[in-house]
Scaffold this motif. Structure first.
Motif, PDB file in Angstrom:
ATOM      1  N   ILE A   1     -28.034 -55.415   4.196  1.00 16.57           N
ATOM      2  CA  ILE A   1     -27.872 -54.494   3.062  1.00 16.57           C
ATOM      3  C   ILE A   1     -29.041 -54.641   2.090  1.00 16.57           C
ATOM      4  N   LEU A   2     -29.425 -55.872   1.769  1.00 16.22           N
ATOM      5  CA  LEU A   2     -30.578 -56.093   0.886  1.00 16.22           C
ATOM      6  C   LEU A   2     -31.849 -55.487   1.483  1.00 16.22           C
ATOM      7  N   PHE A   3     -32.026 -55.663   2.785  1.00 14.66           N
ATOM      8  CA  PHE A   3     -33.189 -55.106   3.473  1.00 14.66           C
ATOM      9  C   PHE A   3     -33.186 -53.582   3.380  1.00 14.66           C
ATOM     10  N   GLU A   4     -32.040 -52.948   3.628  1.00 11.74           N
ATOM     11  CA  GLU A   4     -31.939 -51.488   3.542  1.00 11.74           C
ATOM     12  C   GLU A   4     -32.211 -51.002   2.122  1.00 11.74           C
ATOM     13  N   ASP A   5     -31.739 -51.740   1.116  1.00  7.96           N
ATOM     14  CA  ASP A   5     -32.029 -51.376  -0.278  1.00  7.96           C
ATOM     15  C   ASP A   5     -33.527 -51.417  -0.563  1.00  7.96           C
ATOM     16  N   MET A   6     -34.211 -52.425  -0.039  1.00 13.05           N
ATOM     17  CA  MET A   6     -35.656 -52.510  -0.241  1.00 13.05           C
ATOM     18  C   MET A   6     -36.377 -51.350   0.447  1.00 13.05           C
ATOM     19  N   ILE A   7     -35.927 -50.985   1.629  1.00 13.88           N
ATOM     20  CA  ILE A   7     -36.534 -49.876   2.363  1.00 13.88           C
ATOM     21  C   ILE A   7     -36.283 -48.558   1.631  1.00 13.88           C
TER      22      ILE A   7
ATOM     23  N   ALA B   1     -28.294 -52.292   8.855  1.00 16.81           N
ATOM     24  CA  ALA B   1     -27.534 -51.518   7.863  1.00 16.81           C
ATOM     25  C   ALA B   1     -28.162 -50.147   7.729  1.00 16.81           C
ATOM     26  N   GLN B   2     -27.305 -49.166   7.582  1.00 10.01           N
ATOM     27  CA  GLN B   2     -27.776 -47.804   7.352  1.00 10.01           C
ATOM     28  C   GLN B   2     -27.027 -47.251   6.153  1.00 10.01           C
ATOM     29  N   ARG B   3     -27.765 -46.739   5.196  1.00  5.40           N
ATOM     30  CA  ARG B   3     -27.176 -46.136   3.996  1.00  5.40           C
ATOM     31  C   ARG B   3     -26.674 -44.755   4.387  1.00  5.40           C
ATOM     32  N   VAL B   4     -25.345 -44.517   4.274  1.00  6.48           N
ATOM     33  CA  VAL B   4     -24.799 -43.228   4.689  1.00  6.48           C
ATOM     34  C   VAL B   4     -24.331 -42.367   3.528  1.00  6.48           C
ATOM     35  N   PHE B   5     -24.067 -42.954   2.361  1.00  2.41           N
ATOM     36  CA  PHE B   5     -23.659 -42.164   1.204  1.00  2.41           C
ATOM     37  C   PHE B   5     -23.919 -42.955  -0.065  1.00  2.41           C
ATOM     38  N   ASP B   6     -24.502 -42.299  -1.043  1.00  4.36           N
ATOM     39  CA  ASP B   6     -24.776 -42.925  -2.332  1.00  4.36           C
ATOM     40  C   ASP B   6     -24.086 -42.110  -3.418  1.00  4.36           C
ATOM     41  N   ALA B   7     -23.013 -42.653  -3.986  1.00  6.67           N
ATOM     42  CA  ALA B   7     -22.254 -41.947  -5.019  1.00  6.67           C
ATOM     43  C   ALA B   7     -23.074 -41.773  -6.296  1.00  6.67           C
ATOM     44  N   GLY B   8     -24.145 -42.521  -6.436  1.00  6.63           N
ATOM     45  CA  GLY B   8     -24.993 -42.418  -7.622  1.00  6.63           C
ATOM     46  C   GLY B   8     -26.012 -41.300  -7.527  1.00  6.63           C
ATOM     47  N   GLY B   9     -26.010 -40.540  -6.448  1.00  8.25           N
ATOM     48  CA  GLY B   9     -26.938 -39.418  -6.326  1.00  8.25           C
ATOM     49  C   GLY B   9     -28.246 -39.762  -5.677  1.00  8.25           C
ATOM     50  N   GLY B  10     -28.449 -40.994  -5.246  1.00  6.67           N
ATOM     51  CA  GLY B  10     -29.700 -41.372  -4.617  1.00  6.67           C
ATOM     52  C   GLY B  10     -29.659 -41.206  -3.116  1.00  6.67           C
ATOM     53  N   GLY B  11     -28.764 -40.382  -2.611  1.00  2.00           N
ATOM     54  CA  GLY B  11     -28.569 -40.215  -1.185  1.00  2.00           C
ATOM     55  C   GLY B  11     -29.650 -39.359  -0.551  1.00  2.00           C
ATOM     56  N   SER B  12     -29.443 -39.093   0.718  1.00  2.00           N
ATOM     57  CA  SER B  12     -30.400 -38.292   1.480  1.00  2.00           C
ATOM     58  C   SER B  12     -29.639 -37.207   2.215  1.00  2.00           C
TER      59      SER B  12
ATOM     60  N   VAL C   1     -22.273 -46.439   0.345  1.00  2.00           N
ATOM     61  CA  VAL C   1     -21.587 -46.724   1.606  1.00  2.00           C
ATOM     62  C   VAL C   1     -22.648 -47.046   2.655  1.00  2.00           C
ATOM     63  N   TYR C   2     -22.485 -48.189   3.319  1.00  2.00           N
ATOM     64  CA  TYR C   2     -23.397 -48.628   4.371  1.00  2.00           C
ATOM     65  C   TYR C   2     -22.635 -48.700   5.691  1.00  2.00           C
ATOM     66  N   LEU C   3     -23.294 -48.327   6.768  1.00  2.00           N
ATOM     67  CA  LEU C   3     -22.782 -48.543   8.103  1.00  2.00           C
ATOM     68  C   LEU C   3     -23.491 -49.778   8.641  1.00  2.00           C
ATOM     69  N   LEU C   4     -22.726 -50.843   8.860  1.00  2.00           N
ATOM     70  CA  LEU C   4     -23.283 -52.086   9.398  1.00  2.00           C
ATOM     71  C   LEU C   4     -23.033 -52.122  10.898  1.00  2.00           C
ATOM     72  N   THR C   5     -24.079 -52.345  11.662  1.00  2.00           N
ATOM     73  CA  THR C   5     -23.968 -52.401  13.118  1.00  2.00           C
ATOM     74  C   THR C   5     -24.453 -53.767  13.585  1.00  2.00           C
ATOM     75  N   GLU C   6     -23.585 -54.460  14.332  1.00  2.00           N
ATOM     76  CA  GLU C   6     -23.965 -55.741  14.920  1.00  2.00           C
ATOM     77  C   GLU C   6     -24.372 -55.497  16.366  1.00  2.00           C
ATOM     78  N   TYR C   7     -25.571 -55.935  16.724  1.00  2.00           N
ATOM     79  CA  TYR C   7     -26.091 -55.786  18.083  1.00  2.00           C
ATOM     80  C   TYR C   7     -26.029 -57.128  18.787  1.00  2.00           C
ATOM     81  N   VAL C   8     -25.653 -57.103  20.062  1.00  2.00           N
ATOM     82  CA  VAL C   8     -25.659 -58.300  20.908  1.00  2.00           C
ATOM     83  C   VAL C   8     -26.711 -58.062  21.986  1.00  2.00           C
ATOM     84  N   PHE C   9     -27.740 -58.907  22.008  1.00  2.00           N
ATOM     85  CA  PHE C   9     -28.834 -58.730  22.953  1.00  2.00           C
ATOM     86  C   PHE C   9     -28.495 -59.384  24.289  1.00  2.00           C
ATOM     87  N   ASP C  10     -28.825 -58.667  25.354  1.00  2.00           N
ATOM     88  CA  ASP C  10     -28.447 -59.074  26.705  1.00  2.00           C
ATOM     89  C   ASP C  10     -29.197 -60.310  27.181  1.00  2.00           C
TER      90      ASP C  10
END
Length: 105
Positions: free
Chosen positions: A23-29, A90-101, A72-81
């Motif tokens: 989440i912190l990484f996605e916020d920085m991006i 993390a993917q930002r899917v909705f920002d109630a503060g208006g900073g969405g996309s 709202v963030y969508l967190l996805t955990e990946y398991v590498f084979d």
């Protein structure tokens, strides 16, 4: 966890070791920062590498939606084979503060 071959797909992305750092990484991006620079800044703050570039065959271990500071963030955990390591994105899917996309719900 044994991963079915049919569920594997190629992942090539910056991912993190915990949901919190993802989440912190996605916020920085979202603040228009470069992925490599954001990963370096988080590593400096944590005192160790917490996010990095992952590439390989992986399956989705889990997906969760969380709300953090009105975003709202969508967190996805990946398991590498190859080595069964896990990483979180993390993917930002909705920002109630208006900073969405255009991806907002």
């Amino acid at each position: 966890m044994i991963v079915e071959a049919a569920l594997l797909f190629h992942v090539a992305a910056f991912l993190c070791d915990t949901p919190q750092t993802a989440i912190l990484f996605e916020d920085m991006i979202s603040a228009q920062r470069n992925e490599a620079l954001a990963a370096d800044d988080l590593a400096r703050q944590a005192g160790r590498q917490v996010c990095g570039y992952y590439a390989g065959q992986a399956a989705v271990g889990s997906q969760t939606r969380v709300i953090f500071h009105g975003v709202v963030y969508l967190l996805t955990e990946y398991v590498f084979d190859e080595d069964h390591r896990t990483a979180v994105g993390a993917q930002r899917v909705f920002d109630a503060g208006g900073g969405g996309s255009a991806r907002d719900l």
